[in-house]
Design an enzyme around this catalytic site. Structure first.
Site, PDB file in Angstrom:
ATOM      1  N   ASP A   2       0.832  -1.202   0.000  1.00 16.71           N
ATOM      2  CA  ASP A   2       0.000   0.000   0.000  1.00 16.71           C
ATOM      3  C   ASP A   2       0.870   1.256   0.000  1.00 16.71           C
ATOM      4  O   ASP A   2       1.983   1.241   0.512  1.00 16.71           O
ATOM      5  CB  ASP A   2      -0.924  -0.009   1.232  1.00 16.71           C
ATOM      6  CG  ASP A   2      -2.104   0.921   1.071  1.00 16.71           C
ATOM      7  OD1 ASP A   2      -2.299   1.447  -0.048  1.00 16.71           O
ATOM      8  OD2 ASP A   2      -2.827   1.129   2.059  1.00 16.71           O
ATOM      9  N   TRP A   7       2.934   7.926  -2.141  1.00 20.65           N
ATOM     10  CA  TRP A   7       4.357   8.104  -2.470  1.00 20.65           C
ATOM     11  C   TRP A   7       4.497   9.112  -3.612  1.00 20.65           C
ATOM     12  O   TRP A   7       5.333  10.013  -3.558  1.00 20.65           O
ATOM     13  CB  TRP A   7       4.953   6.750  -2.871  1.00 20.65           C
ATOM     14  CG  TRP A   7       6.420   6.775  -3.152  1.00 20.65           C
ATOM     15  CD1 TRP A   7       7.429   6.505  -2.278  1.00 20.65           C
ATOM     16  CD2 TRP A   7       7.054   7.098  -4.399  1.00 20.65           C
ATOM     17  NE1 TRP A   7       8.659   6.641  -2.890  1.00 20.65           N
ATOM     18  CE2 TRP A   7       8.444   7.010  -4.206  1.00 20.65           C
ATOM     19  CE3 TRP A   7       6.591   7.459  -5.665  1.00 20.65           C
ATOM     20  CZ2 TRP A   7       9.371   7.251  -5.211  1.00 20.65           C
ATOM     21  CZ3 TRP A   7       7.508   7.717  -6.678  1.00 20.65           C
ATOM     22  CH2 TRP A   7       8.881   7.605  -6.445  1.00 20.65           C
ATOM     23  N   GLU A  49     -11.892  -5.039  -4.739  1.00 24.15           N
ATOM     24  CA  GLU A  49     -12.503  -3.722  -4.591  1.00 24.15           C
ATOM     25  C   GLU A  49     -11.787  -2.655  -5.439  1.00 24.15           C
ATOM     26  O   GLU A  49     -12.312  -1.562  -5.633  1.00 24.15           O
ATOM     27  CB  GLU A  49     -12.494  -3.289  -3.115  1.00 24.15           C
ATOM     28  CG  GLU A  49     -13.525  -4.017  -2.244  1.00 24.15           C
ATOM     29  CD  GLU A  49     -13.111  -5.434  -1.860  1.00 24.15           C
ATOM     30  OE1 GLU A  49     -11.892  -5.700  -1.797  1.00 24.15           O
ATOM     31  OE2 GLU A  49     -14.005  -6.276  -1.640  1.00 24.15           O
ATOM     32  N   ASN A  50     -10.589  -2.962  -5.920  1.00 29.00           N
ATOM     33  CA  ASN A  50      -9.814  -1.968  -6.676  1.00 29.00           C
ATOM     34  C   ASN A  50     -10.444  -1.598  -8.027  1.00 29.00           C
ATOM     35  O   ASN A  50     -10.083  -0.578  -8.620  1.00 29.00           O
ATOM     36  CB  ASN A  50      -8.368  -2.442  -6.909  1.00 29.00           C
ATOM     37  CG  ASN A  50      -7.482  -2.282  -5.692  1.00 29.00           C
ATOM     38  OD1 ASN A  50      -6.559  -3.059  -5.458  1.00 29.00           O
ATOM     39  ND2 ASN A  50      -7.738  -1.261  -4.888  1.00 29.00           N
ATOM     40  N   TRP A  51     -11.409  -2.381  -8.494  1.00 28.38           N
ATOM     41  CA  TRP A  51     -12.111  -2.033  -9.744  1.00 28.38           C
ATOM     42  C   TRP A  51     -12.840  -0.713  -9.608  1.00 28.38           C
ATOM     43  O   TRP A  51     -13.191  -0.074 -10.593  1.00 28.38           O
ATOM     44  CB  TRP A  51     -13.132  -3.117 -10.118  1.00 28.38           C
ATOM     45  CG  TRP A  51     -12.555  -4.465 -10.406  1.00 28.38           C
ATOM     46  CD1 TRP A  51     -12.689  -5.581  -9.641  1.00 28.38           C
ATOM     47  CD2 TRP A  51     -11.772  -4.861 -11.542  1.00 28.38           C
ATOM     48  NE1 TRP A  51     -12.030  -6.638 -10.217  1.00 28.38           N
ATOM     49  CE2 TRP A  51     -11.466  -6.228 -11.386  1.00 28.38           C
ATOM     50  CE3 TRP A  51     -11.295  -4.183 -12.677  1.00 28.38           C
ATOM     51  CZ2 TRP A  51     -10.697  -6.940 -12.309  1.00 28.38           C
ATOM     52  CZ3 TRP A  51     -10.529  -4.899 -13.608  1.00 28.38           C
ATOM     53  CH2 TRP A  51     -10.245  -6.250 -13.409  1.00 28.38           C
ATOM     54  N   GLU A 190       1.599 -13.381  12.244  1.00 27.46           N
ATOM     55  CA  GLU A 190       2.067 -12.172  12.909  1.00 27.46           C
ATOM     56  C   GLU A 190       1.852 -11.017  11.938  1.00 27.46           C
ATOM     57  O   GLU A 190       2.254 -11.096  10.773  1.00 27.46           O
ATOM     58  CB  GLU A 190       3.562 -12.291  13.238  1.00 27.46           C
ATOM     59  CG  GLU A 190       3.878 -13.316  14.300  1.00 27.46           C
ATOM     60  CD  GLU A 190       3.310 -12.960  15.667  1.00 27.46           C
ATOM     61  OE1 GLU A 190       3.214 -11.766  15.991  1.00 27.46           O
ATOM     62  OE2 GLU A 190       2.949 -13.899  16.405  1.00 27.46           O
TER      63      GLU A 190
HETATM   64  C1  IPE Z   1      -0.919   0.408  -4.084  1.00 22.84           C
HETATM   65  O1  IPE Z   1      -1.060   1.583  -3.389  1.00 22.84           O
HETATM   66  C2  IPE Z   1      -2.150  -0.444  -4.142  1.00 22.84           C
HETATM   67  C3  IPE Z   1      -2.296  -1.242  -5.374  1.00 22.84           C
HETATM   68  C4  IPE Z   1      -1.389  -2.034  -5.803  1.00 22.84           C
HETATM   69  C5  IPE Z   1      -3.567  -1.143  -6.142  1.00 22.84           C
HETATM   70  P1  IPE Z   1      -2.293   2.580  -3.486  1.00 22.84           P
HETATM   71  O2  IPE Z   1      -2.599   2.870  -4.906  1.00 22.84           O
HETATM   72  O3  IPE Z   1      -3.430   2.025  -2.686  1.00 22.84           O
HETATM   73  O4  IPE Z   1      -1.692   3.869  -2.788  1.00 22.84           O
HETATM   74  P2  IPE Z   1      -2.446   4.906  -1.846  1.00 22.84           P
HETATM   75  O5  IPE Z   1      -3.152   4.142  -0.769  1.00 22.84           O
HETATM   76  O6  IPE Z   1      -3.389   5.685  -2.709  1.00 22.84           O
HETATM   77  O7  IPE Z   1      -1.337   5.752  -1.301  1.00 22.84           O
HETATM   78 MG    MG Z   2      -4.112   2.309  -0.764  1.00 15.12          MG
END
Ligand code: IPE
Ligand code: MG
Length: 239
Positions: A2, A7, A49-51, A190
């Site tokens: 994430d 970044w 959910e990323n769709w 963990e």
């Molecule tokens: C990578 O980070 C997630 C995926 C691989 C889709 P994000 O795209 O979720 O980054 P943030 O949360 O917007 O910073």
């Molecule tokens: Mg994210």
């Protein structure tokens, strides 16, 4: 994995640049995992959910996945790593789905090291799919119903069948939640939450995470005294 977007935002760059950097880091982490003797590495690359993200971002992520697979194929063969996927990969763009199948087939003879990509993955979907597969197996007679259903039997119908439960789950970017990742399999894992965004979570931080893991005591429901006793007995029997 994430924090790609944040970044990039922090550097005034487009989100996709964060994803591109994130993929670069994946390549480094896969290599480092091999050196560290991590036999099973699972990467949560695209959730069910990323769709819901903007179409342009989804397309960019699919494009990156495709170029990653083309490039990584050679690396996986060189490092003798078997590729697996978990998640409903058949719903990915056809070109990506075909490429995944090709790389999985090309590396299917490797037994020691495994890279598992979670793609269009969600733990709840996985459980639903497993229930359907289990029920179908009972109906067709390939699975026999003998007494009470055991987790060991049912877990064979999860996407992770044959893959051991994770010992450690790392989430980067400071978020402290699970987001539908390996909910059943991580029952005794963990958890480690790192404030660092994924593109910067380099090989050294992975190594550090393993050191922290080593200092944790995994009790699996037992008491600390029992675990100490077991450790003593196992060092005695091995010496
Ligand atoms: C990578 O980070 C997630 C995926 C691989 C889709 P994000 O795209 O979720 O980054 P943030 O949360 O917007 O910073
Ligand atoms: Mg994210």
């Amino acid at each position: 994995m994430d924090g790609n977007g944040r970044w990039a935002n922090r550097r005034g760059l487009p989100r996709n640049e964060g994803h591109r950097k994130g993929v670069e880091n994946v390549e480094k982490i896969v290599e480092k995992a091999g050196e560290l003797g991590i036999r099973y590495l699972t990467l949560y690359a695209f959730s069910a959910e990323n769709w819901k993200r903007p179409k342009a971002e989804v397309n960019a992520l699919m494009g990156l996945l495709e170029s990653f697979l083309k490039k990584q194929r050679k690396q996986l063969l060189k490092q003798k790593i078997r590729l697996h996927t978990i998640g409903r990969v058949e719903e990915l763009p056809t070109s990506v789905f075909k490429l995944l199948n090709k790389v999985k087939a090309d590396t299917s003879h490797f037994e020691d090291n495994h890279l598992i990509l979670a793609l269009n993955y969600g733990a709840r979907n996985e459980v639903l799919d497993a229930v359907e597969r289990y029920t179908a197996a009972i109906q067709s007679g390939t699975e026999l119903q003998e007494g009470e259903l055991q987790w060991e039997t049912f877990s064979n119908y999860l996407d992770t069948s044959g893959i051991p439960d994770p010992e450690i789950v790392i989430r980067t970017s400071g978020e402290q939640r699970i987001s539908n990742f390996l909910l059943m399999q991580s029952a005794y894992s963990e958890y480690l939450f790192s404030p660092v965004c994924w593109p910067d979570f380099g090989p050294d931080l992975l190594e550090e995470a393993l050191l922290e893991y080593r200092n944790r005591e995994r009790r699996f429901g037992k008491t600390g005294a029992q675990i100490e006793q077991e450790k003593l007995l196992s060092t005695k029997s091995s010496s």
